[in-house]
Design a protein around this motif. Sequence first.
Motif, PDB file in Angstrom:
ATOM      1  N   PRO A 130       0.795  -1.238   0.000  1.00 53.10           N
ATOM      2  CA  PRO A 130       0.000   0.000   0.000  1.00 53.10           C
ATOM      3  C   PRO A 130       0.825   1.285   0.000  1.00 53.10           C
ATOM      4  O   PRO A 130       0.316   2.345  -0.370  1.00 53.10           O
ATOM      5  CB  PRO A 130      -0.823  -0.115   1.296  1.00 53.10           C
ATOM      6  N   LEU A 131       2.093   1.209   0.393  1.00 50.31           N
ATOM      7  CA  LEU A 131       2.924   2.414   0.409  1.00 50.31           C
ATOM      8  C   LEU A 131       3.182   2.944  -1.000  1.00 50.31           C
ATOM      9  O   LEU A 131       3.387   4.146  -1.190  1.00 50.31           O
ATOM     10  CB  LEU A 131       4.264   2.123   1.093  1.00 50.31           C
ATOM     11  N   GLY A 132       3.231   2.026  -1.974  1.00 51.99           N
ATOM     12  CA  GLY A 132       3.458   2.442  -3.353  1.00 51.99           C
ATOM     13  C   GLY A 132       4.864   2.916  -3.642  1.00 51.99           C
ATOM     14  O   GLY A 132       5.086   3.660  -4.609  1.00 51.99           O
ATOM     15  N   ILE A 133       5.841   2.486  -2.838  1.00 56.63           N
ATOM     16  CA  ILE A 133       7.218   2.932  -3.060  1.00 56.63           C
ATOM     17  C   ILE A 133       8.110   1.804  -3.576  1.00 56.63           C
ATOM     18  O   ILE A 133       9.309   1.997  -3.763  1.00 56.63           O
ATOM     19  CB  ILE A 133       7.828   3.524  -1.768  1.00 56.63           C
ATOM     20  N   ILE A 134       7.514   0.633  -3.811  1.00 52.53           N
ATOM     21  CA  ILE A 134       8.243  -0.519  -4.338  1.00 52.53           C
ATOM     22  C   ILE A 134       7.725  -0.811  -5.744  1.00 52.53           C
ATOM     23  O   ILE A 134       6.510  -0.813  -5.970  1.00 52.53           O
ATOM     24  CB  ILE A 134       8.032  -1.766  -3.445  1.00 52.53           C
ATOM     25  N   PRO A 135       8.605  -1.071  -6.709  1.00 46.34           N
ATOM     26  CA  PRO A 135       8.144  -1.389  -8.065  1.00 46.34           C
ATOM     27  C   PRO A 135       7.149  -2.548  -8.064  1.00 46.34           C
ATOM     28  O   PRO A 135       7.337  -3.534  -7.342  1.00 46.34           O
ATOM     29  CB  PRO A 135       9.438  -1.765  -8.795  1.00 46.34           C
ATOM     30  N   ALA A 136       6.108  -2.424  -8.870  1.00 47.21           N
ATOM     31  CA  ALA A 136       5.066  -3.457  -8.921  1.00 47.21           C
ATOM     32  C   ALA A 136       5.649  -4.814  -9.292  1.00 47.21           C
ATOM     33  O   ALA A 136       5.225  -5.850  -8.763  1.00 47.21           O
ATOM     34  CB  ALA A 136       3.990  -3.047  -9.925  1.00 47.21           C
ATOM     35  N   LYS A 137       6.631  -4.836 -10.181  1.00 41.90           N
ATOM     36  CA  LYS A 137       7.236  -6.106 -10.597  1.00 41.90           C
ATOM     37  C   LYS A 137       7.934  -6.794  -9.423  1.00 41.90           C
ATOM     38  O   LYS A 137       7.892  -8.023  -9.293  1.00 41.90           O
ATOM     39  CB  LYS A 137       8.238  -5.879 -11.726  1.00 41.90           C
ATOM     40  N   THR A 138       8.572  -6.015  -8.566  1.00 40.53           N
ATOM     41  CA  THR A 138       9.261  -6.589  -7.400  1.00 40.53           C
ATOM     42  C   THR A 138       8.267  -7.277  -6.474  1.00 40.53           C
ATOM     43  O   THR A 138       8.501  -8.400  -6.001  1.00 40.53           O
ATOM     44  CB  THR A 138      10.013  -5.485  -6.638  1.00 40.53           C
ATOM     45  N   ILE A 139       7.151  -6.614  -6.216  1.00 40.06           N
ATOM     46  CA  ILE A 139       6.112  -7.194  -5.360  1.00 40.06           C
ATOM     47  C   ILE A 139       5.515  -8.435  -6.015  1.00 40.06           C
ATOM     48  O   ILE A 139       5.328  -9.477  -5.371  1.00 40.06           O
ATOM     49  CB  ILE A 139       5.006  -6.160  -5.083  1.00 40.06           C
ATOM     50  N   LEU A 140       5.230  -8.350  -7.314  1.00 38.71           N
ATOM     51  CA  LEU A 140       4.633  -9.479  -8.034  1.00 38.71           C
ATOM     52  C   LEU A 140       5.568 -10.683  -8.033  1.00 38.71           C
ATOM     53  O   LEU A 140       5.128 -11.825  -7.832  1.00 38.71           O
ATOM     54  CB  LEU A 140       4.310  -9.063  -9.471  1.00 38.71           C
ATOM     55  N   ASP A 141       6.854 -10.446  -8.225  1.00 38.74           N
ATOM     56  CA  ASP A 141       7.826 -11.546  -8.208  1.00 38.74           C
ATOM     57  C   ASP A 141       7.845 -12.238  -6.846  1.00 38.74           C
ATOM     58  O   ASP A 141       7.978 -13.465  -6.762  1.00 38.74           O
ATOM     59  CB  ASP A 141       9.224 -11.025  -8.539  1.00 38.74           C
ATOM     60  N   ALA A 142       7.717 -11.451  -5.777  1.00 37.59           N
ATOM     61  CA  ALA A 142       7.695 -12.036  -4.430  1.00 37.59           C
ATOM     62  C   ALA A 142       6.450 -12.896  -4.237  1.00 37.59           C
ATOM     63  O   ALA A 142       6.521 -14.002  -3.682  1.00 37.59           O
ATOM     64  CB  ALA A 142       7.745 -10.932  -3.381  1.00 37.59           C
ATOM     65  N   TYR A 143       5.301 -12.411  -4.705  1.00 35.10           N
ATOM     66  CA  TYR A 143       4.064 -13.194  -4.599  1.00 35.10           C
ATOM     67  C   TYR A 143       4.187 -14.503  -5.381  1.00 35.10           C
ATOM     68  O   TYR A 143       3.752 -15.566  -4.921  1.00 35.10           O
ATOM     69  CB  TYR A 143       2.878 -12.391  -5.137  1.00 35.10           C
ATOM     70  N   ARG A 144       4.756 -14.428  -6.571  1.00 28.07           N
ATOM     71  CA  ARG A 144       4.905 -15.633  -7.397  1.00 28.07           C
ATOM     72  C   ARG A 144       5.816 -16.652  -6.726  1.00 28.07           C
ATOM     73  O   ARG A 144       5.539 -17.853  -6.737  1.00 28.07           O
ATOM     74  CB  ARG A 144       5.465 -15.245  -8.772  1.00 28.07           C
ATOM     75  N   GLN A 145       6.907 -16.163  -6.140  1.00 32.93           N
ATOM     76  CA  GLN A 145       7.834 -17.064  -5.464  1.00 32.93           C
ATOM     77  C   GLN A 145       7.153 -17.758  -4.288  1.00 32.93           C
ATOM     78  O   GLN A 145       7.342 -18.954  -4.054  1.00 32.93           O
ATOM     79  CB  GLN A 145       9.061 -16.287  -4.982  1.00 32.93           C
TER      80      GLN A 145
END
Length: 322
Positions: A130-145
């Motif tokens: 929710p902070l919006g300070i992390i690239p969306a791809k970085t967050i998505l990669d973590a979810y996928r892992q």
Amino acid sequence: MPFIEDNILQNLLVEKVATIPLNTIEFDRLSIAGLQCLLSFTHKKAKSFATPEYEVFRYSAILAAKQVSNDAFKTLMKCLPTLEQIKNSIQVENEPITDHCKVTKELEPLIDFIDFNQIKGKILTDIIEPLGIIPAKTILDAYRQKARSHNTDFNEIRGTQFWDELACGSKLFIEENGKVVSASNDCHTHQGVRAKILIDSKGIFEWDFIIEKACKWFWVGVCAPGSFNNDEPIGWALSSEGRYYNSGNYLEDYCPSLGDGTRITVHLDMNKKTCAFTVDGTRYPEVLNCNNNLPSKFYPVASLCYPGRFRIQSHQKLDVII
């Protein structure tokens, strides 16, 4: 500031700082460049590190905000509680970040050195994203892992365990930069040694003991601080005879006897307060703790005598027979 492999003084300094929890370091004591050096030194490497990965992100984000403005700093302090505060169910404040784009830009050099896979999924979804300070791809990669691994709560601390030369018997000596402990040839009675990094948060923690050279009788496992040298230490341990110990209680014939070359994986579940062991690829049942007043902090430990020689390392995935 890039990490310089050949700079011995810098290596020693960074290695020392890595053993200090980041949340104990004031935000004006470390620069962005200094933090980048520290994180690059320990990122995806077998280095000792004392800070859970969420706290790494928290410190990085707040430090980045402090470079931008005092308002941004205060906002991030409110939006990013410590792990201890999260454990106590503190209400997280969601509010717009002052100078949002500038904070994101300041944080950018550190993102590649933060392993978001080691942060719990609930913290990612409820606090970080929710902070919006992390690239969306970085967050998505973590979810996928996390989806691929089928587990969101494994080791939250980067690096690996090392034996602590300041917490071992007088006739034990540490080799290979903390990876191996050996008993001297005049060590005829058992002496104990513990690892450097304290385990004090929720989650599932795994590491390997490798018995490079067995001795007549030994234990490996996990123990509460201050109780290892007691007659009845608090924790879980596995003996060379295959006995399972849990806070004064014994389970005979838990597994076959241990010897030269045996690999023992410890599976410590701090959520359920249970511990199980895998021996040479065969996983044995977890055992509930028998102590109702179980502490919330533990160290990996071992007890050995001559000619014992034990290695400790991050868990190396093998085919496990259940």
